[in-house]
Write an enzyme that holds these catalytic residues in place. Structure first.
Site, PDB file in Angstrom:
ATOM      1  N   ASP A 110       1.224   8.047  -6.983  1.00 30.09           N
ATOM      2  CA  ASP A 110      -0.263   8.877  -6.530  1.00 30.09           C
ATOM      3  C   ASP A 110      -0.429   8.413  -5.187  1.00 30.09           C
ATOM      4  OD1 ASP A 110      -0.532   6.027  -6.853  1.00 30.09           O
ATOM      5  OD2 ASP A 110      -2.171   6.291  -8.304  1.00 30.09           O
ATOM      6  N   LYS A 161     -10.619  -7.759  -4.534  1.00 33.37           N
ATOM      7  CA  LYS A 161     -11.645  -7.114  -3.894  1.00 33.37           C
ATOM      8  C   LYS A 161     -12.822  -8.130  -3.980  1.00 33.37           C
ATOM      9  CE  LYS A 161     -11.559  -3.315  -7.266  1.00 33.37           C
ATOM     10  NZ  LYS A 161     -12.127  -2.755  -8.514  1.00 33.37           N
ATOM     11  N   ASP A 219      -4.731   7.844  -1.602  1.00 36.95           N
ATOM     12  CA  ASP A 219      -4.433   7.515  -3.091  1.00 36.95           C
ATOM     13  C   ASP A 219      -5.237   8.458  -3.942  1.00 36.95           C
ATOM     14  OD1 ASP A 219      -4.904   6.573  -5.717  1.00 36.95           O
ATOM     15  OD2 ASP A 219      -4.825   4.606  -5.126  1.00 36.95           O
TER      16      ASP A 219
END
Ligand code: GTP
Length: 337
Positions: A110, A161, A219
């Protein structure tokens, strides 16, 4: 060189588009996204690809076949249940023919990336790395896992993250692995490459290197990103070997029926569909077998295959998908794609 393409995910962030079509099979500028990626891989020296497929795998088998139509050899490795990114690599590796010391390219299915994968492979060989990751610099790394390196580019950590990421460089989803290292991934299990494999390799002292770039990268996993990638490709901001930019800076399928006084603008893409008169299509994607009634306005939206849009409907910032789904005439649907 051999490659493994990771294309077995369910693409949930792209619902409802991915309810009928897996993400890499969604069309961008008239061909399934995966065709652009195969073109990229071929341009960078890949001759044989193992497709790691699972979700709606029959669509890949049907479209790709043995790869002859794409000028590469394609082998399909089917997972009965999705094995996660690293589990899929391990499962696909039984079809590789390379020697243990040879490099294998692994690509997320992707990603649209303009980085020079040949240079990434050269760095991998030069550093005698076990794996070399393409890292991309982003303006805001907070929504991503970040990947700090030392001054020479050797990877030091994988940080989840966080509100305070240690670096702006993130994993861009294209890896070069030394063939033998893939055998260290446990077989027949669900394994994540980012959360499990890379941290485990690092902890075990395997040399992991970064190939850093600031070239075009996206992406396509969310509707907004998918729309942007399509627009960039149609307008030539990203060069794909399987798409020639038209002077109109839009894409219209040769079999589309376009009414009078229709304006198609801002990097839009229109499939083999029927567009009524006085329609405005701006910065949008319209799939195949769509019927757009006259006077409709479609802006910053994605309309999936087989949808019907009534006369005079105004759509902005929405995703509408599902064969037989219809939008009533003169209705307004405003969203934030
Ligand atoms: P979301 O559900 O929207 O997160 O999308 P996704 O399912 O595609 O997951 P993600 O974007 O994290 O996946 C990155 C790449 O890995 C994509 O190209 C996926 O097709 C692929 N992928 C993810 N999980 C699997 C899996 O279990 N098996 C295989 N073969 N590929 C996978």
């Amino acid at each position: 060189m051999e490659a493994i393409f990771l294309v077995g995910g369910k693409g949930t962030r792209l619902h409802p588009l991915t309810l009928e079509t897996p993400k890499p099979m969604l069309k961008v500028a008239g061909v399934p996204f995966i065709a652009h990626q195969i073109g990229y891989a071929k341009e960078h020296g890949v001759t044989r690809i193992v497709m790691a497929i699972s979700y709606k795998n029959e669509q890949f088998l049907h479209y790709l076949g043995d790869g002859k139509g794409f000028g590469v050899e394609i082998i399909h490795a089917i997972e009965d249940q999705p094995l996660g990114t690293a589990g899929a690599i391990r499962n696909a590796s039984r079809f590789l023919e390379s020697d243990p010391q040879q490099p294998i390219a692994i690509l997320n299915g992707d990603i649209l990336s303009a980085h020079d994968m040949r240079e990434q492979v050269a760095l991998h060989n030069q550093m005698r790395a076990d794996a070399t990751l393409h890292l991309i610099r982003v303006a805001d790394a907070r929504p991503y896992g970040s990947v700090p390196t030392d001054a020479a580019g050797k990877i030091e950590d994988f940080v989840e993250k966080s509100d305070n990421p240690p670096t702006d460089f993130i994993n861009a989803g294209c890896y070069i692995f030394t063939r033998s290292i893939i055998d260290q991934i446990p077989a027949g299990k669900v394994v994540s490459i980012e959360r499990e494999t890379f941290p485990a390799l690092l902890a075990a002292g395997n040399p992991l290197w970064a190939y850093k770039s600031s070239s075009y990268w996206i992406d396509i996993g969310t509707p907004a990103a998918f729309l942007k990638a399509s627009r960039d490709l149609v307008q030539g901001q990203f060069h794909s070997p399987v798409f020639a930019t038209s002077t109109t800076m839009n894409y219209v399928h040769p079999d589309a029926h376009i009414g009078v006084n229709v304006q198609i603008d801002a990097g839009s893409s229109v499939g083999a569909s029927q567009i009524g008169g006085d329609v405005l299509v701006e910065q949008s994607i319209i799939g195949d077998d769509v019927v757009v009634g006259s006077g409709a306005h479609i802006c910053a939206s994605i309309i999936g295959d087989g949808v019907q849009i009534g006369d005079g409907a105004h759509l902005r910032g929405v995703v509408i998908a599902g064969v037989g789904v219809s939008v009533p005439p003169n209705s307004r649907q405003i969203g934030e794609i």
